[in-house]
Scaffold this motif. Structure first.
Motif, PDB file in Angstrom:
ATOM      1  N   SER A  14      21.917  48.643  47.222  1.00  0.00           N
ATOM      2  CA  SER A  14      23.380  48.668  47.135  1.00  0.00           C
ATOM      3  C   SER A  14      23.791  49.659  46.044  1.00  0.00           C
ATOM      4  O   SER A  14      23.075  49.824  45.062  1.00  0.00           O
ATOM      5  CB  SER A  14      23.918  47.269  46.801  1.00  0.00           C
ATOM      6  N   PHE A  17      27.357  48.692  40.880  1.00  0.00           N
ATOM      7  CA  PHE A  17      28.677  48.062  40.798  1.00  0.00           C
ATOM      8  C   PHE A  17      29.329  48.481  39.468  1.00  0.00           C
ATOM      9  O   PHE A  17      29.423  47.706  38.520  1.00  0.00           O
ATOM     10  CB  PHE A  17      28.533  46.540  40.892  1.00  0.00           C
ATOM     11  N   VAL A  20      34.586  49.811  38.356  1.00  0.00           N
ATOM     12  CA  VAL A  20      35.406  48.926  39.193  1.00  0.00           C
ATOM     13  C   VAL A  20      36.590  48.454  38.343  1.00  0.00           C
ATOM     14  O   VAL A  20      36.384  47.959  37.231  1.00  0.00           O
ATOM     15  CB  VAL A  20      34.577  47.696  39.631  1.00  0.00           C
ATOM     16  N   SER A  25      40.960  45.001  41.521  1.00  0.00           N
ATOM     17  CA  SER A  25      39.964  44.618  42.534  1.00  0.00           C
ATOM     18  C   SER A  25      39.900  43.097  42.743  1.00  0.00           C
ATOM     19  O   SER A  25      39.169  42.627  43.605  1.00  0.00           O
ATOM     20  CB  SER A  25      38.571  45.114  42.111  1.00  0.00           C
ATOM     21  N   ALA A 324      31.520  38.765  42.130  1.00  0.00           N
ATOM     22  CA  ALA A 324      31.880  40.093  42.662  1.00  0.00           C
ATOM     23  C   ALA A 324      30.611  40.918  42.892  1.00  0.00           C
ATOM     24  O   ALA A 324      30.477  41.600  43.914  1.00  0.00           O
ATOM     25  CB  ALA A 324      32.832  40.804  41.702  1.00  0.00           C
ATOM     26  N   ARG A 325      29.683  40.843  41.951  1.00  0.00           N
ATOM     27  CA  ARG A 325      28.429  41.598  42.112  1.00  0.00           C
ATOM     28  C   ARG A 325      27.617  41.076  43.294  1.00  0.00           C
ATOM     29  O   ARG A 325      26.989  41.841  44.021  1.00  0.00           O
ATOM     30  CB  ARG A 325      27.577  41.476  40.856  1.00  0.00           C
ATOM     31  N   HIS A 328      29.315  42.219  46.506  1.00  0.00           N
ATOM     32  CA  HIS A 328      29.117  43.669  46.640  1.00  0.00           C
ATOM     33  C   HIS A 328      27.693  43.971  47.147  1.00  0.00           C
ATOM     34  O   HIS A 328      27.502  44.768  48.069  1.00  0.00           O
ATOM     35  CB  HIS A 328      29.351  44.320  45.276  1.00  0.00           C
ATOM     36  N   HIS A 329      26.738  43.298  46.570  1.00  0.00           N
ATOM     37  CA  HIS A 329      25.345  43.523  46.997  1.00  0.00           C
ATOM     38  C   HIS A 329      25.171  43.111  48.461  1.00  0.00           C
ATOM     39  O   HIS A 329      24.569  43.839  49.259  1.00  0.00           O
ATOM     40  CB  HIS A 329      24.396  42.730  46.098  1.00  0.00           C
ATOM     41  N   GLN A 331      27.259  43.034  50.743  1.00  0.00           N
ATOM     42  CA  GLN A 331      27.947  43.953  51.675  1.00  0.00           C
ATOM     43  C   GLN A 331      27.098  45.182  51.990  1.00  0.00           C
ATOM     44  O   GLN A 331      27.332  45.851  52.989  1.00  0.00           O
ATOM     45  CB  GLN A 331      29.282  44.423  51.061  1.00  0.00           C
ATOM     46  N   HIS A 332      26.136  45.495  51.127  1.00  0.00           N
ATOM     47  CA  HIS A 332      25.385  46.744  51.302  1.00  0.00           C
ATOM     48  C   HIS A 332      23.915  46.562  51.640  1.00  0.00           C
ATOM     49  O   HIS A 332      23.275  47.499  52.101  1.00  0.00           O
ATOM     50  CB  HIS A 332      25.502  47.602  50.034  1.00  0.00           C
ATOM     51  N   ALA A 551      36.034  39.219  47.951  1.00  0.00           N
ATOM     52  CA  ALA A 551      35.319  40.494  47.836  1.00  0.00           C
ATOM     53  C   ALA A 551      36.094  41.436  46.927  1.00  0.00           C
ATOM     54  O   ALA A 551      37.318  41.522  47.030  1.00  0.00           O
ATOM     55  CB  ALA A 551      35.159  41.123  49.219  1.00  0.00           C
ATOM     56  N   LEU A 554      37.731  47.514  46.207  1.00  0.00           N
ATOM     57  CA  LEU A 554      37.419  48.764  45.523  1.00  0.00           C
ATOM     58  C   LEU A 554      38.324  49.858  46.053  1.00  0.00           C
ATOM     59  O   LEU A 554      38.529  49.975  47.262  1.00  0.00           O
ATOM     60  CB  LEU A 554      35.950  49.122  45.726  1.00  0.00           C
TER      61      LEU A 554
END
Ligand SMILES: Cc1cc2nc3c(=O)[nH]c(=O)nc-3n(C[C@H](O)[C@H](O)[C@H](O)COP(=O)(O)OP(=O)(O)OC[C@H]3O[C@@H](n4cnc5c(N)ncnc54)[C@H](O)[C@@H]3O)c2cc1C
Length: 555
Positions: A14, A17, A20, A25, A324-325, A328-329, A331-332, A551, A554
């Motif tokens: 990912s 992060f 941000v 956000s 959030a981290r 984010h992870h 999601q990727h 989420a 961003l």
């Protein structure tokens, strides 16, 4: 034939992060700030959110924690100098937070007119983000802001100190506070034989030239924990003839010499490493009495109440950063040809954590508004009862949530460069200092016992926010009954304080959160099967909607 070079995407990692904006956000934060009366601060908070979430600030946080403060007790000739050196990165972080006014902004009105609506809410939003940037430096920021409430017990002293304290800058020079542009204030209550039971303090105070408020006393004894030891002054508890009393102890004596405060040792701490926490002794150090002799606890409790608010706000911020981290992870990162966020079990874990983060955020900002309520009787009651409730619950749930968020990142979370270990090591301290869990629960019982009206005002507010939701209405009844029982049997205090926190937070979600969030929260936190971990019991809920709301947005 040349081998094709692998790109970052080929490694399925990912993106970092970083950079941000921690305000724009964060949907739940923005909504809470607007709802609780600080919408005018949104632009300013957006600017601070960009700084606090920047890669540069994260790097400063890393440096400040990898290079903790160092004690220089003696000079080359063996004379005591009792100084602590901080890494420049720490001073930069102090610069960011003081420029934002996190050490003072709600007190501006003391020199410029009436209280500004939403001042505490706006400051707490800044603190929520500053904790995510780097939590260690927030300790002196919190203590300085909170100390004003106790300093006001001695108005003449407060008048002289305030102009320095309200400055929007940081002045780390070791000099008498009168000669500095800006100052910070710490606190010394805890002694070796007891932190909770401050009435057992043995440090003594003997008048130097007359007794009473504002007078100088010679203070001798020790403190087992004294954080931010390079603060310009400390509020210290010591036994005077009239009983336990509160003193303003500057680092320099009135004659300009260094006050006789000896820094014996810096603690080697689990986390919060950028912030020095010292063991100190006093050898007739000069302190000025705040209020009357014997009023020590009554005086310093005003400071402690504000630090407790900050503990809850900071823990909510740390949880938000961890969540959030994790999202984010997810999601990727792909696992078995699918993004983690599209794996139903991972999605449920993330959504489940998001419920606690949103509830904690709603609760701490509602509490912050109570501090903006000044003399309003309903807000006074909310402040009195819900400060220990929020401090207990929010600080208590932070460590397990942050651990769960780490697990979402897998092995990368365990590696220092990613910053997650810093968050994890920071998680427990807010529950321990400023009144540990049991102490908070006992404080709730004390508040109810002393003033049943306080409880009724708070329950009325929760009931009003609950609308026609029967689950919340029965929870309110349950709190009333269980509190009555716990007053005569304190062993039950934790269960009722937790229920009160969940009910209060649930009512806020009922009134303000999207249906997916409020329904899942009530179904799992107030009712439903016993749970030991996240990702349990959300079946049938809109977990996609909950995770999407949490989420990080961003730009
Ligand atoms: C990093 C760090 C920095 C700190 N900085 C400062 C500082 O700057 N200034 C300062 O004054 N202090 C500071 N402290 C001290 C902190 O506030 C105390 O550690 C805390 O108040 C608890 O006191 P104690 O350690 O003496 O534990 P104790 O008072 O011995 O409490 C131990 C446990 O017993 C529980 N307990 C207490 N009474 C009861 C009861 N009646 N029934 C049931 N359970 C009970 C408590 O909840 C706690 O869990 C710091 C601590 C840390 C970790």
């Amino acid at each position: 034939m040349a081998m094709a070079r692998k790109t970052e995407a080929d490694f399925n990692q990912s993106p970092a992060f970083t950079d941000v904006n921690l305000f724009t956000s964060d949907t739940a934060l923005r909504e809470a700030v607007a709802r609780e009366g600080a919408s005018e601060a949104a632009e300013n908070l957006g600017a601070f959110g960009r700084i606090a979430g920047s890669a540069a600030a994260a790097e400063l946080g890393r440096q400040a924690n990898e290079n903790p403060p160092r004690l220089r007790a003696f000079d080359a000739q063996g004379r005591r100098i009792d100084r602590v050196d901080y890494h420049p990165a720490y001073h930069r972080l102090m610069g960011f937070s003081t420029a934002q006014g996190l050490h003072c902004s709600p007190w501006d009105y003391l020199t410029t007119g009436g209280p500004r609506p939403g001042a505490h809410v706006a400051r707490c939003a800044g603190s929520y983000m500053a904790a995510q940037m780097e939590a260690g430096h927030c300790c002196p920021i919190t203590m300085t802001h909170a100390a004003v409430a106790s300093l006001l017990h001695e108005p003449a002293l407060a008048r002289t100190v305030l102009p320095k304290l309200l400055a929007r800058s940081s002045d780390p020079r070791f000099a008498p506070w009168q000669k500095k542009q800006a100052i910070t204030i710490g606190m010394g209550m805890t002694e070796r034989q007891g932190g909770t039971d401050v009435r057992a303090n043995t440090t003594s105070a003997v008048p130097v030239n007359g007794t009473g408020p504002g007078k100088g006393y010679a203070i001798s004894g020790h403190k087992w924990f004294l954080s931010a030891p390079m603060s310009d002054a400390f509020l210290v508890l010591a036994q005077a003839k009239g009983g336990l009393s509160c003193f303003f102890m500057p680092r320099f004596s009135p004659d300009g010499s260094v006050n006789r405060l000896r820094i014996e040792r810096l603690k080697d701490k689990l986390g919060n490493r950028s912030n020095g926490s010292a063991e100190v002794s006093f050898d007739r150090a000069i302190g000025h009495l705040l209020s009357e002799e014997g009023r020590g606890v009554a005086t310093i409790i005003d400071m402690v109440t504000l630090t407790r608010l900050d503990c809850a706000v900071s823990s909510a911020g740390l949880m938000r950063q961890a969540l959030a981290r994790a999202i984010h992870h997810a999601q990727h990162r792909n696992v078995f040809q699918k993004r983690l966020i599209d794996q139903p079990l991972m999605l449920q874990v993330l959504a489940d954590m998001a419920l606690d983060v949103e509830a904690a955020t709603a609760l701490v900002f509602r509490l912050a508004r109570a501090f903006d309520g000044h003399d309003d009787p309903d807000e006074t009651a909310y402040r009195r009862l819900m400060t220990p409730v929020a401090k207990y619950w929010v600080c208590k749930i932070a460590p397990p949530l942050i651990f769960e968020a780490m697990e979402c990142l897998g092995g990368n979370a365990y590696v220092e460069e990613g910053g997650f270990p810093l968050l994890y090591r920071e998680a427990p301290v807010n529950a321990i200092w400023e009144g540990s869990g049991n102490v908070m629960c006992l404080d709730v019982l004390r508040a109810v016992e002393r003033s049943p009206e306080t409880l009724e005002r708070v329950l009325a507010a929760i009931d009003a926010a609950s609308g026609s939701e029967q689950r919340l209405k029965s929870a309110v009844d349950g709190v009333r009954i269980m509190l009555g029982e716990a007053v005569s049997d304190p062993a039950r205090a934790r269960s009722v304080v937790e229920l009160l926190a969940l009910t209060a937070a649930g009512a806020l979600l009922q009134a303000h959160a999207p249906p997916a969030v409020r329904d899942a929260f009530l179904a799992t936190r107030l009712y439903g099967a016993f749970r030991h971990s996240y990702g349990v019991g959300l079946g049938g809920g809109d977990i996609q909607g909950i995770a999407a709301r949490a989420a990080p947005m961003l730009a």
